[in-house]
Design a protein around this motif. Structure first.
Motif, mmCIF file in Angstrom:
data_model
loop_
_atom_site.group_PDB
_atom_site.id
_atom_site.type_symbol
_atom_site.label_atom_id
_atom_site.label_comp_id
_atom_site.label_asym_id
_atom_site.label_seq_id
_atom_site.Cartn_x
_atom_site.Cartn_y
_atom_site.Cartn_z
ATOM 1 N N GLY A 63 -19.058 7.049 18.766
ATOM 2 C CA GLY A 63 -17.979 6.207 18.260
ATOM 3 C C GLY A 63 -18.461 4.928 17.601
ATOM 4 N N ASP A 64 -19.763 4.828 17.314
ATOM 5 C CA ASP A 64 -20.335 3.636 16.677
ATOM 6 C C ASP A 64 -20.305 3.833 15.159
ATOM 7 N N ASP A 65 -19.120 3.581 14.565
ATOM 8 C CA ASP A 65 -18.930 3.817 13.130
ATOM 9 C C ASP A 65 -19.753 2.871 12.274
ATOM 10 N N THR A 66 -20.028 1.674 12.738
ATOM 11 C CA THR A 66 -20.802 0.705 11.962
ATOM 12 C C THR A 66 -22.219 1.225 11.745
ATOM 13 N N GLU A 67 -22.862 1.658 12.811
ATOM 14 C CA GLU A 67 -24.228 2.205 12.696
ATOM 15 C C GLU A 67 -24.218 3.509 11.911
ATOM 16 N N ALA A 68 -23.203 4.324 12.092
ATOM 17 C CA ALA A 68 -23.096 5.593 11.356
ATOM 18 C C ALA A 68 -23.020 5.323 9.855
ATOM 19 N N MET A 69 -22.270 4.284 9.458
ATOM 20 C CA MET A 69 -22.157 3.947 8.037
ATOM 21 C C MET A 69 -23.478 3.405 7.485
ATOM 22 N N LYS A 70 -24.217 2.637 8.312
ATOM 23 C CA LYS A 70 -25.533 2.150 7.884
ATOM 24 C C LYS A 70 -26.472 3.341 7.623
ATOM 25 N N ILE A 71 -26.434 4.287 8.547
ATOM 26 C CA ILE A 71 -27.288 5.477 8.408
ATOM 27 C C ILE A 71 -26.839 6.284 7.176
ATOM 28 N N GLU A 72 -25.531 6.370 6.955
ATOM 29 C CA GLU A 72 -25.013 7.094 5.787
ATOM 30 C C GLU A 72 -25.554 6.475 4.495
ATOM 31 N N ALA A 73 -25.627 5.148 4.424
ATOM 32 C CA ALA A 73 -26.177 4.466 3.248
ATOM 33 C C ALA A 73 -27.657 4.821 3.082
ATOM 34 N N GLN A 74 -28.399 4.878 4.183
ATOM 35 C CA GLN A 74 -29.816 5.268 4.119
ATOM 36 C C GLN A 74 -29.955 6.716 3.646
ATOM 37 N N ILE A 75 -29.053 7.572 4.134
ATOM 38 C CA ILE A 75 -29.079 8.987 3.732
ATOM 39 C C ILE A 75 -28.839 9.104 2.223
ATOM 40 N N THR A 76 -27.872 8.377 1.709
ATOM 41 C CA THR A 76 -27.572 8.417 0.275
ATOM 42 C C THR A 76 -28.762 7.929 -0.539
ATOM 43 N N LYS A 77 -29.342 6.814 -0.092
ATOM 44 C CA LYS A 77 -30.504 6.255 -0.797
ATOM 45 C C LYS A 77 -31.673 7.247 -0.783
ATOM 46 N N LYS A 78 -31.945 7.838 0.385
ATOM 47 C CA LYS A 78 -33.060 8.790 0.516
ATOM 48 C C LYS A 78 -32.776 10.048 -0.311
ATOM 49 N N SER A 79 -31.541 10.521 -0.334
ATOM 50 C CA SER A 79 -31.183 11.712 -1.129
ATOM 51 C C SER A 79 -31.411 11.456 -2.611
ATOM 52 N N ASP A 80 -31.001 10.283 -3.069
ATOM 53 C CA ASP A 80 -31.225 9.927 -4.475
ATOM 54 C C ASP A 80 -32.709 9.888 -4.797
ATOM 55 N N PHE A 81 -33.501 9.304 -3.884
ATOM 56 C CA PHE A 81 -34.945 9.232 -4.090
ATOM 57 C C PHE A 81 -35.545 10.637 -4.161
ATOM 58 N N ILE A 82 -35.118 11.514 -3.261
ATOM 59 C CA ILE A 82 -35.651 12.887 -3.244
ATOM 60 C C ILE A 82 -35.325 13.588 -4.554
ATOM 61 N N ASN A 83 -34.111 13.402 -5.049
ATOM 62 C CA ASN A 83 -33.733 14.034 -6.324
ATOM 63 C C ASN A 83 -34.588 13.511 -7.483
ATOM 64 N N GLU A 84 -34.788 12.213 -7.559
ATOM 65 C CA GLU A 84 -35.614 11.628 -8.625
ATOM 66 C C GLU A 84 -37.069 12.087 -8.505
ATOM 67 N N TYR A 85 -37.577 12.070 -7.276
ATOM 68 C CA TYR A 85 -38.953 12.499 -7.026
ATOM 69 C C TYR A 85 -39.132 13.964 -7.438
ATOM 70 N N THR A 86 -38.194 14.811 -7.050
ATOM 71 C CA THR A 86 -38.265 16.237 -7.373
ATOM 72 C C THR A 86 -38.248 16.447 -8.883
ATOM 73 N N ASN A 87 -37.357 15.762 -9.574
ATOM 74 C CA ASN A 87 -37.302 15.893 -11.038
ATOM 75 C C ASN A 87 -38.613 15.464 -11.690
ATOM 76 N N ALA A 88 -39.161 14.336 -11.252
ATOM 77 C CA ALA A 88 -40.417 13.839 -11.830
ATOM 78 C C ALA A 88 -41.564 14.819 -11.575
ATOM 79 N N LYS A 89 -41.653 15.322 -10.355
ATOM 80 C CA LYS A 89 -42.741 16.258 -10.019
ATOM 81 C C LYS A 89 -42.585 17.588 -10.735
ATOM 82 N N ASN A 90 -41.348 18.052 -10.892
ATOM 83 C CA ASN A 90 -41.134 19.302 -11.628
ATOM 84 C C ASN A 90 -41.552 19.157 -13.085
#
Length: 177
Positions: A85-112
């Motif tokens: 029920g800790d929505d504040t921490e869940a939202m912080k983690i969600e922001a990290q997930i979004t940032k990391k997902s974007d990085f993975i997509n950019e990294y994958t495109n560059a490496k491909n």
């Protein structure tokens, strides 16, 4: 006697023409096919540029696996915070997930793009193709082939018998077996 001799020459001439026509009709055009991708793989299997390409590809895969594992760990943390029920921490983690997902997509495109560039430079190796075409010419001449078709350009090849596939012979002639 002169008429007999003239008729005899005419008969021999006709026989010569029929013989030549029959001989020409008996000459069959021979075709062969080559799987140039298979030849290419055999040729470059042990070359340093191909090993470099394969190493980079494997390194890229390991890095992607590591990044995806981090993403999964973050997602597990988010689920745990949501369960508590800790929505504040869940939202912080969600922001990290979004940032990391974007990085993975950019990294994958560059490496491909990098891997595709390396692969293209390997495929455009002129010394390989010169050696391949010289070998194809020798095999064609020794085998009596009028034409050798590339299986990679198979949009025009509707069917072929495996007996006309000279790929292994070409690989052998290139000294790769």
């Amino acid at each position: 006697m002169k008429v007999f001799f003239t008729k005899r020459i005419a008969v021999f001439a006709l026989l010569g023409i029929f013989s030549a026509a029959f001989s020409f009709a008996q000459q069959i055009t021979k075709f062969a096919v080559v799987d140039t991708a298979k030849v290419y793989q055999a040729y470059f299997r042990n070359s340093a540029p191909v090993r470099n390409y394969e190493n980079k590809k494997e390194e890229f895969k390991r890095e992607i696996d590591r990044l995806v594992a981090e993403l999964q760990r973050l997602n597990d943390q988010k689920i745990e915070f949501e369960r508590k029920g800790d929505d504040t921490e869940a939202m912080k983690i969600e922001a990290q997930i979004t940032k990391k997902s974007d990085f993975i997509n950019e990294y994958t495109n560059a490496k491909n793009i990098e891997l595709e560039s390396l692969k293209k430079s390997l495929q455009e190796n002129n010394s390989f193709y010169k050696k391949l075409y010289d070998t194809l010419a020798r095999v064609a001449e020794s085998g009596g082939y009028s034409m050798i078709l590339n299986l990679q350009e198979s949009n025009a090849i509707l069917w072929y018998s495996s007996s006309v596939d000279i790929t292994d012979q070409v690989i052998s002639q290139l000294g790769l077996m």
